[in-house]
Write an enzyme that holds these catalytic residues in place. Sequence first.
Site: not given
Ligand code: F6P
Length: 345
Positions: A14, A128, A130, A165, A172-174, A269, A275
């Site tokens: 990414g 990254t 993340d 609300r 993000m943060g996989r 909400r 991104h």
């Molecule tokens: O690994 C970094 C990251 O930003 C993750 O948090 C996210 O899940 C992933 O990339 C999404 O990337 P893409 O949509 O570009 O495949």
Amino acid sequence: MGSIKRIGVLTGGGDCPGLNPVIRAVVRKALAEGVEVVGIRNGWKGLVTETTMPLTLESVAGILPKGGTILGTSRTNPYKKEQDLAAVKANFKALGLDALIAIGGEDTLGVATRLTAEGFPVVGVPKTIDNDLSETDVTFGFDTAVNIVTECIDRLHTTAESHNRIMVCEVMGRHAGWIAVHAGIAGGADVILIPERPIDIEEVCRAIQNRHKRGRTFSIIVVAEGAEFKPGQTVNVVKEKDAFGHVRLGGIGNLLGEMIEQKTGYETRVTVLGHIQRGGSPSAFDRVLGTRFGVRAVELALEGEFGMMVSLKGNEIVPVKIEQATRQLKLVDAELYDLAKLFFG
Ligand code: F6P
């Protein structure tokens, strides 16, 4: 030292703010040392297909504040197909590369480790947003992402308060909730949910209700995209996978929002930042870190320190084994999360 005449550079995985500062620094340092630089387009894919671009002083002029990567990127894993790997090896030689600087996260650097083990001269640069790579205090891109998310949480506050609300903000943060925890603390989130701690929906709703009992009429919930509910509370949807076997995430925020509204009766909400966190200009911190990483990576290549990666430890840029950095993900410290929890509810 004198044996390195031509180095390649690629960006994989990414994209992330700070990649262009690294590329610029690699080119500036290499040219200053009399070494030629070849840009490999679109990550490992460019080595499979031999798609390159020359990198000169002119081509990196003005790229320091630019987000993304001028080289392009992809999630290509050359170890998935025998012919791709054979092409990478052949093109490495055909391009006359004395060294390759691979800028990427766990996947890109994983490929770098394997190529080094097979005798190819590769140096790594960790990347990254993340921030989940081990052996480095932080990766560039993380600071920019945290700043963006913090600003978004501030903005969500004013509209949440005006409308009474609950606002769920998915970030993000996989595998690791670094962005959620840092931006959540900085933005004063009322609950922060991360992949490292399964979500207890009852606890989340209790925190919201406690705020209401204290007279607050709105709440901000920050959730990392990789967070999951406790077993039995609900299921996460099965999604398609990329070349490294990762599922495409996103969706936990909406699910959480529905459950909160249903259980508390408060209007909810959901904002999925996606991104937006990865796009745009790098922060000053990330520009400086990227620049320091790029210069040091060239030095490592010139010193023949292959299989090594640049890393930030304290205020020093030091070499560490790429293999060590990719062996285990760096998860959020329990201590930091417990500190964040003090401010929940
Ligand atoms: O690994 C970094 C990251 O930003 C993750 O948090 C996210 O899940 C992933 O990339 C999404 O990337 P893409 O949509 O570009 O495949």
